[in-house]
Design a protein around this motif. Structure first.
Motif, PDB file in Angstrom:
ATOM      1  N   PHE A 157       0.264   1.531  -3.563  1.00 60.90           N
ATOM      2  CA  PHE A 157       1.664   1.253  -3.271  1.00 60.90           C
ATOM      3  C   PHE A 157       2.185   0.177  -4.210  1.00 60.90           C
ATOM      4  N   GLN A 186      -4.627   0.948  -0.582  1.00 64.80           N
ATOM      5  CA  GLN A 186      -4.943   1.221   0.815  1.00 64.80           C
ATOM      6  C   GLN A 186      -5.980   2.340   0.887  1.00 64.80           C
ATOM      7  N   PHE A 233       8.779  -1.041  -0.084  1.00 61.08           N
ATOM      8  CA  PHE A 233       7.600  -0.356  -0.584  1.00 61.08           C
ATOM      9  C   PHE A 233       7.944   1.044  -1.074  1.00 61.08           C
ATOM     10  N   GLY A 234       7.231   1.474  -2.103  1.00 60.34           N
ATOM     11  CA  GLY A 234       7.291   2.866  -2.498  1.00 60.34           C
ATOM     12  C   GLY A 234       6.542   3.714  -1.495  1.00 60.34           C
ATOM     13  N   SER A 235       6.623   5.033  -1.664  1.00 59.28           N
ATOM     14  CA  SER A 235       5.988   5.965  -0.733  1.00 59.28           C
ATOM     15  C   SER A 235       4.480   6.044  -0.917  1.00 59.28           C
ATOM     16  N   PHE A 270      10.881  -6.940   1.747  1.00 56.26           N
ATOM     17  CA  PHE A 270      10.013  -6.227   0.831  1.00 56.26           C
ATOM     18  C   PHE A 270      10.257  -4.736   0.993  1.00 56.26           C
ATOM     19  N   LEU A 322       1.766  -2.925  10.997  1.00 62.09           N
ATOM     20  CA  LEU A 322       1.023  -3.865  10.163  1.00 62.09           C
ATOM     21  C   LEU A 322       1.721  -5.216  10.139  1.00 62.09           C
ATOM     22  N   GLN A 375       2.910   7.967   5.216  1.00 61.03           N
ATOM     23  CA  GLN A 375       4.112   7.447   4.591  1.00 61.03           C
ATOM     24  C   GLN A 375       3.920   6.010   4.119  1.00 61.03           C
ATOM     25  N   GLY A 376       4.940   5.507   3.466  1.00 64.03           N
ATOM     26  CA  GLY A 376       4.908   4.127   3.002  1.00 64.03           C
ATOM     27  C   GLY A 376       5.230   3.161   4.122  1.00 64.03           C
ATOM     28  N   LEU A 377       5.372   1.917   3.767  1.00 62.80           N
ATOM     29  CA  LEU A 377       5.633   0.877   4.753  1.00 62.80           C
ATOM     30  C   LEU A 377       7.124   0.676   4.948  1.00 62.80           C
ATOM     31  N   SER A 382      -6.257  -1.290   6.041  1.00 62.81           N
ATOM     32  CA  SER A 382      -5.014  -1.982   5.739  1.00 62.81           C
ATOM     33  C   SER A 382      -4.824  -2.096   4.227  1.00 62.81           C
ATOM     34  N   LEU A 383      -3.824  -2.818   3.827  1.00 69.43           N
ATOM     35  CA  LEU A 383      -3.494  -2.941   2.409  1.00 69.43           C
ATOM     36  C   LEU A 383      -4.199  -4.130   1.785  1.00 69.43           C
ATOM     37  N   PHE A 434       9.776  -1.965   6.317  1.00 68.28           N
ATOM     38  CA  PHE A 434       9.927  -3.380   6.657  1.00 68.28           C
ATOM     39  C   PHE A 434      10.685  -3.505   7.973  1.00 68.28           C
ATOM     40  N   TYR A 467       4.810  -5.977  -6.807  1.00 71.09           N
ATOM     41  CA  TYR A 467       3.467  -6.100  -6.234  1.00 71.09           C
ATOM     42  C   TYR A 467       2.810  -4.728  -6.191  1.00 71.09           C
ATOM     43  N   GLN A 526       1.317 -11.204  -0.099  1.00 71.78           N
ATOM     44  CA  GLN A 526       1.115 -11.042   1.320  1.00 71.78           C
ATOM     45  C   GLN A 526      -0.317 -10.592   1.589  1.00 71.78           C
ATOM     46  N   TYR A 556      -0.474  -2.682  -4.327  1.00 69.00           N
ATOM     47  CA  TYR A 556      -1.459  -2.749  -3.253  1.00 69.00           C
ATOM     48  C   TYR A 556      -2.285  -1.479  -3.266  1.00 69.00           C
ATOM     49  N   TYR A 605       5.562  -4.678   9.607  1.00 73.50           N
ATOM     50  CA  TYR A 605       5.896  -3.403   8.998  1.00 73.50           C
ATOM     51  C   TYR A 605       5.465  -2.275   9.927  1.00 73.50           C
ATOM     52  N   PHE A 629      -2.491  -8.700   4.426  1.00 73.62           N
ATOM     53  CA  PHE A 629      -2.250  -7.798   5.546  1.00 73.62           C
ATOM     54  C   PHE A 629      -3.376  -7.827   6.559  1.00 73.62           C
ATOM     55  N   GLY A 630      -2.986  -7.658   7.815  1.00 70.20           N
ATOM     56  CA  GLY A 630      -3.959  -7.455   8.873  1.00 70.20           C
ATOM     57  C   GLY A 630      -4.391  -6.005   8.929  1.00 70.20           C
ATOM     58  N   PRO A 631      -5.343  -5.696   9.816  1.00 68.22           N
ATOM     59  CA  PRO A 631      -5.876  -4.338   9.895  1.00 68.22           C
ATOM     60  C   PRO A 631      -4.935  -3.350  10.574  1.00 68.22           C
TER      61      PRO A 631
END
Lengths: 115, 111
Positions: B88, B37, B101-103, B99, A91, A41-43, B42-43, A45, B33, A104, B35, A35, A106-108
């Motif tokens: 999120f 942050q 994601f929302g903002s 996947f 990410l 902002q959001g993620l 990270s998430l 993909f 899902y 999922q 999450y 990602y 997530f990594g750092p």
């Protein structure tokens, strides 16, 4: 146990240079995701792998972006001829199976800054 | 393409108060899902909701899913400062393995 690891944690590069970002998923996780997260902002993909196969690469922003995965192990995301708009946190996440009922991890992240 | 909208985007609240974050999505999916942050981090996975009517609770957070309304809520009960973070929601399309994601909702709980 060990979680998802990414390297480098920070990368500053000059515009036009190539960069390679690495992700080590949790052992045994067959699915791996990349990602991009721009500041505040959001993620977004980018791509996912099931094993070493990436059936859908449509999330990659341009042909400067490519990704590979070795078996069910490490993955690399390569950005060629970096541009300033590539600056973001990248990410990586892994899960037991694709999509599915598995969350999922997530990594750092790798913070990429293109100057 | 599936769209995921969260609201509010920013939420400032006092400790002890209750509030709800909403997550709407545009295409049928029965997997949602949540999450968390923290700044510069990270998430962290909070909840996985896999069916219509699913409800999960962890501490002061409770998440629910209404697949018919394409809506998930994250309810915060008696907020504490430690809950300050960005939350999120995400939806996946199984057939497409993507996947969305929302903002994010940036929550600030004032002590």
């Amino acid at each position: 146990g060990a979680g998802v690891s990414q390297s480098p944690s920070n990368k500053v590069t000059e515009k036009g240079k190539d960069v390679e970002l690495r992700c080590d998923p949790i052992s045994g996780h067959t699915a791996l995701y990349w990602y991009r997260q721009r500041l505040g902002q959001g993620l977004e993909f980018l791509i996912y792998f099931q094993g070493n196969s990436a059936p859908d690469k449509s999330g990659l922003p341009s042909d400067r972006f490519s990704a590979e995965r070795t078996g069910e192990s490490v993955s690399t995301l390569t950005i060629q001829r970096t541009q300033q708009e590539d600056s973001a946190v990248y990410l990586c996440a892994s899960s037991l199976t694709r999509g599915g009922a598995y969350e999922q991890y997530f990594g750092p992240g790798t913070r990429l800054t293109v100057t | 393409e599936l769209k995921v909208e969260q609201n509010p985007l920013f939420l400032s609240m006092q400790e002890g108060k209750n509030y709800t974050i909403y997550c709407n999505y545009s295409t049928t999916s029965d997997r949602l899902y949540w999450y968390r942050q923290d700044p510069g981090k990270s998430l962290e996975s909070l909840f996985v909701l896999l069916s219509n009517g699913a409800v999960k609770q962890e501490g002061r957070l409770m998440a629910s899913l209404d697949t018919k309304a394409r809506l998930s809520t994250l309810h915060i009960t008696a907020a504490v400062h430690d809950l300050s973070a960005t939350y999120f929601c995400a939806v996946d399309l199984y057939n497409f393995n993507k996947f969305y994601f929302g903002s994010g909702t940036k929550l600030n709980v004032k002590p």
